[in-house]
Design an enzyme around this catalytic site. Structure first.
Site, PDB file in Angstrom:
ATOM      1  N   VAL A  73      48.827  10.395  71.193  1.00  0.00           N
ATOM      2  CA  VAL A  73      48.563   9.900  69.844  1.00  0.00           C
ATOM      3  C   VAL A  73      47.079   9.886  69.499  1.00  0.00           C
ATOM      4  O   VAL A  73      46.715   9.741  68.324  1.00  0.00           O
ATOM      5  CB  VAL A  73      49.176   8.494  69.624  1.00  0.00           C
ATOM      6  CG1 VAL A  73      50.691   8.537  69.747  1.00  0.00           C
ATOM      7  CG2 VAL A  73      48.564   7.468  70.562  1.00  0.00           C
ATOM      8  N   ASN A  99      54.049   2.132  67.996  1.00  0.00           N
ATOM      9  CA  ASN A  99      54.178   1.279  69.172  1.00  0.00           C
ATOM     10  C   ASN A  99      53.231   1.653  70.299  1.00  0.00           C
ATOM     11  O   ASN A  99      52.874   0.804  71.118  1.00  0.00           O
ATOM     12  CB  ASN A  99      55.624   1.321  69.670  1.00  0.00           C
ATOM     13  CG  ASN A  99      55.806   0.636  71.007  1.00  0.00           C
ATOM     14  OD1 ASN A  99      55.840  -0.587  71.110  1.00  0.00           O
ATOM     15  ND2 ASN A  99      55.910   1.445  72.065  1.00  0.00           N
ATOM     16  N   TYR A 167      40.940  -4.361  73.531  1.00  0.00           N
ATOM     17  CA  TYR A 167      42.346  -4.535  73.197  1.00  0.00           C
ATOM     18  C   TYR A 167      42.516  -5.562  72.089  1.00  0.00           C
ATOM     19  O   TYR A 167      43.208  -5.325  71.091  1.00  0.00           O
ATOM     20  CB  TYR A 167      43.117  -4.958  74.451  1.00  0.00           C
ATOM     21  CG  TYR A 167      44.615  -5.049  74.267  1.00  0.00           C
ATOM     22  CD1 TYR A 167      45.384  -3.893  74.221  1.00  0.00           C
ATOM     23  CD2 TYR A 167      45.245  -6.278  74.155  1.00  0.00           C
ATOM     24  CE1 TYR A 167      46.762  -3.964  74.060  1.00  0.00           C
ATOM     25  CE2 TYR A 167      46.625  -6.364  73.994  1.00  0.00           C
ATOM     26  CZ  TYR A 167      47.376  -5.196  73.949  1.00  0.00           C
ATOM     27  OH  TYR A 167      48.743  -5.275  73.786  1.00  0.00           O
ATOM     28  N   LYS A 171      43.886  -4.820  68.282  1.00  0.00           N
ATOM     29  CA  LYS A 171      45.124  -5.449  67.822  1.00  0.00           C
ATOM     30  C   LYS A 171      44.884  -6.318  66.592  1.00  0.00           C
ATOM     31  O   LYS A 171      45.733  -6.389  65.695  1.00  0.00           O
ATOM     32  CB  LYS A 171      45.764  -6.246  68.951  1.00  0.00           C
ATOM     33  CG  LYS A 171      46.284  -5.383  70.099  1.00  0.00           C
ATOM     34  CD  LYS A 171      47.297  -4.353  69.621  1.00  0.00           C
ATOM     35  CE  LYS A 171      47.905  -3.559  70.767  1.00  0.00           C
ATOM     36  NZ  LYS A 171      48.912  -2.565  70.293  1.00  0.00           N
TER      37      LYS A 171
END
Length: 263
Positions: A73, A99, A167, A171
């Site tokens: 991706v 996802n 991370y 997010k």
């Protein structure tokens, strides 16, 4: 007797792309969507893992229920191929589930070389890929009567763990992206929502021993356990139903109550 309700709770016949679908929450989502009659594009890196999930779905629902597309991706050309392969298969696209994600543990800010490398890769996979895939899919989503985009964020966007700066930042960015897209695309009938999974038994948490998981759950999670990938998948499905037509721009923790616990 005539039904009193008018909105559909079925995604049968819809076409869905699920990235990161070869394991964990993505695999559970692909299986659940196929169980509900959708045609599923299992997208992930690694041909053997993708083929394994596609075979599982074929064995239960037949060969028309799923195809696999091997994709990194972080590569925009591969994302374009993913969308093209999807539309070539069913001539429609109704659902995109972003996802796929990575988490580089213990990436301290003070280690310049390690930080720069892990930061760039995490941003590419966890948020840039989401935006790119939505842009590529949008012309086809606009033709769907019930277009749905679900981005998988994390409770790390709401509460933080040391060593997970990249991370947590990405997010949190997923939530911001979700809200912005919801405002921009809502006028076109496309809903965009995010899910924030908490402690879930997936490959990302597989390295944590069972005793440590149990201790953490007792201390932090009101339900006193880790969640399962299928529990997250069911929330994803709920947001993708045609009947979820007035749910837009939200982020929903699926964490057993962890993010609201004070003591």
């Amino acid at each position: 007797m005539e039904r009193l309700s008018a909105l559909s709770r079925s995604i049968s016949g819809h076409t869905a792309i699920v990235t990161g679908a070869a394991s964990g929450m993505g695999r559970a989502t692909a299986h659940l969507f196929a169980d509900e009659g959708a045609r599923v594009v299992v997208a992930d890196i690694g041909a053997e893992r993708v083929d394994a999930v596609v075979t599982e779905i074929h064995d239960t629902h037949g060969v028309d229920a799923a195809i696999g597309v091997v994709v990194d991706v972080a590569d925009s050309e591969q994302l374009a191929h993913l969308v093209a392969a999807t539309v070539d298969w069913t001539n429609r696209l109704d659902i995109v589930v972003n996802n796929a994600g990575v988490s580089v543990l213990n990436s301290p800010f003070m280690d310049e070389a390690e930080f720069e490398s892990s930061w760039a890769h995490t941003v590419d996979v966890n948020i840039t890929a989401h935006a790119r895939l939505v842009r590529l899919a949008l012309p086809h989503l606009l033709e769907s009567p019930s277009a749905r985009i679900v981005n998988i964020a994390s409770t790390e966007a709401l509460v933080s763990t040391a060593g997970l700066g990249a991370y947590a930042a990405t997010k949190a960015g997923v939530i911001g992206l979700t809200q912005s897209l919801a405002v921009e695309l809502g006028r076109h009938g496309v809903t965009v929502n995010a899910i924030c999974p908490g402690p879930i038994d997936t490959a990302m948490t597989a390295g944590i021993d069972d005793e440590s998981k149990a201790t953490y759950a007792r201390r932090r999670v009101p339900l006193r356990r880790y969640g399962t990938p299928e529990e997250v998948a069911h929330m994803t499905l709920n947001l993708c139903l045609p009947s979820a037509s007035f749910v837009n721009g939200t982020h929903i923790p699926v964490d057993g109550g962890m993010s609201v616990r004070h003591t």
